[in-house]
Design an enzyme around this catalytic site. Structure first.
Site, PDB file in Angstrom:
ATOM      1  CE  LYS A  53      -3.774  -2.446   2.301  1.00  0.00           C
ATOM      2  NZ  LYS A  53      -4.498  -2.752   3.548  1.00  0.00           N
ATOM      3  CD  GLN A  97      -3.398  -4.682   6.545  1.00  0.00           C
ATOM      4  OE1 GLN A  97      -3.506  -3.609   5.979  1.00  0.00           O
ATOM      5  NE2 GLN A  97      -3.834  -5.799   6.010  1.00  0.00           N
ATOM      6  CG  ASP A 120      -9.463  -0.135   5.277  1.00  0.00           C
ATOM      7  OD1 ASP A 120      -9.210  -0.537   4.129  1.00  0.00           O
ATOM      8  OD2 ASP A 120      -8.711  -0.316   6.250  1.00  0.00           O
TER       9      ASP A 120
HETATM   10  N1  GUN Z   1      -6.861  -6.946   6.034  1.00  0.00           N
HETATM   11  C1  GUN Z   1      -7.238  -7.619   4.922  1.00  0.00           C
HETATM   12  N2  GUN Z   1      -7.789  -6.779   4.023  1.00  0.00           N
HETATM   13  C2  GUN Z   1      -7.777  -5.546   4.583  1.00  0.00           C
HETATM   14  C3  GUN Z   1      -8.220  -4.266   4.151  1.00  0.00           C
HETATM   15  O1  GUN Z   1      -8.762  -4.070   3.053  1.00  0.00           O
HETATM   16  N3  GUN Z   1      -8.004  -3.252   5.022  1.00  0.00           N
HETATM   17  C4  GUN Z   1      -7.448  -3.429   6.245  1.00  0.00           C
HETATM   18  N4  GUN Z   1      -7.302  -2.365   7.037  1.00  0.00           N
HETATM   19  N5  GUN Z   1      -7.038  -4.592   6.681  1.00  0.00           N
HETATM   20  C5  GUN Z   1      -7.204  -5.657   5.851  1.00  0.00           C
END
Ligand code: GUN
Length: 295
Positions: A53, A97, A120
């Site tokens: 990311k 995350q 998110d």
């Molecule tokens: N863990 C797995 N997919 C995601 C996501 O799209 N965002 C976040 N914050 N954690 C994740």
């Protein structure tokens, strides 16, 4: 018939190129979009996602800020990190995350994120807005799937969509989005899960099958209808001593079996995965544009 590959890498590159233009326009107004990621503990998959990311931000001209803490940090300390990010003017998006270490209350942390920075789309406010058809920030994986279908001219309107998996991150929001009365949705949606008794039968009804239950290569050719669109959300590490890393990535779909029967199919890797990141950046740029309008 051999299925047409849905190339998430290519589509995500197109989206990132579009975003770069928007970022340039924002910079001319003195605004640099900023995304903050919070990474707790040492889960290698989570660390890889956060690195990807941050790299994608860099390539798009978005400022990224990673806060990394050990897994034994307290709930209060994580909540304070989020509160501090909420009030920073240079941060437009905050992601914590998932999964957080087991001793933590993850929904409580999500609720502390300022909904205006919840790129998110996990905060209950944004989940609720999506459900009533007034989306603010759509959660990134379902949003990526919608975009992937739209840009491949796959219209779910009037189609039987079967979603396998009922997670808060994928299954539930995917169902909510695709049932909306709006272009790119209007589908008849069924959600299957571990207690679904006639799973194969339900899956075979699907014009569009979305596999998101985290079971490596679970969906076999006999579970899909001839000509179905198959979207594979799974990213599973399976042991493979013939590779340098000792593992390889597979989806929730038996790709080789299903590609002979599907009309369209997403590969793993290179299908839905890159789209999730592209939509995270999309939401971050949108948040920065809203900041520009306010200032
Ligand atoms: N863990 C797995 N997919 C995601 C996501 O799209 N965002 C976040 N914050 N954690 C994740």
């Amino acid at each position: 018939m051999e299925a047409i590959l849905i190339d998430g890498k290519k589509v995500s590159k197109e989206i990132k190129a579009e975003l770069r233009e928007k970022v340039i326009a924002l910079k001319e107004k003195g605004i640099i979009p900023g995304l903050a990621a919070v990474l707790i503990g040492d889960d290698p998959a989570s660390a890889t996602y956060v690195r990807s990311k941050a790299r994608a931000c860099e390539k798009t001209g978005i400022y990224s800020d990673i806060t990394k803490r050990p897994g034994d940090i307290s709930q209060e300390e994580v909540e304070q990190i989020v509160r501090d990010l909420n009030v920073r003017d240079d941060i437009d998006g905050i992601l914590v995350q998932s999964p957080l270490p087991k001793h933590m209350d993850e929904p409580a942390v999500t609720c502390i994120i300022d909904p205006q920075k919840d790129v998110d789309g996990f905060h209950p406010f944004n989940v609720g807005m999506m459900l009533i058809g007034q989306p603010t920030f759509l959660s990134c994986t379902p949003y990526g799937i919608v975009e992937l279908m739209r840009r491949n001219k796959i219209d779910p309107s009037g189609k039987e969509v079967v979603i396998m998996g009922r997670s808060n991150i994928v299954g539930k929001p995917m169902a909510a989005i695709l049932m909306q009365k709006r272009q790119g949705a209007n589908a008849t949606v069924t959600v299957c899960h571990s207690r679904t008794s006639n799973l194969n039968e339900v899956c075979r009804r699907a014009d569009i099958l979305i596999a998101a239950m985290g079971q490596p290569e679970f969906v076999k050719a006999e579970m899909i209808k001839e000509g179905a669109v198959v979207i594979d959300v799974g990213i599973n590490r399976v042991e493979d001593s013939s590779t340098e890393k000792g593992y390889r990535l597979v989806g929730d779909v038996d790709f080789e079996g299903c590609r002979q029967k599907a009309s369209f199919i997403t590969p793993v890797p290179g299908g839905v995965g890159p789209m999730t990141i592209a939509m995270l950046l999309t939401n971050t740029v949108k948040s920065a544009e809203l900041r520009a309008q306010r200032s």
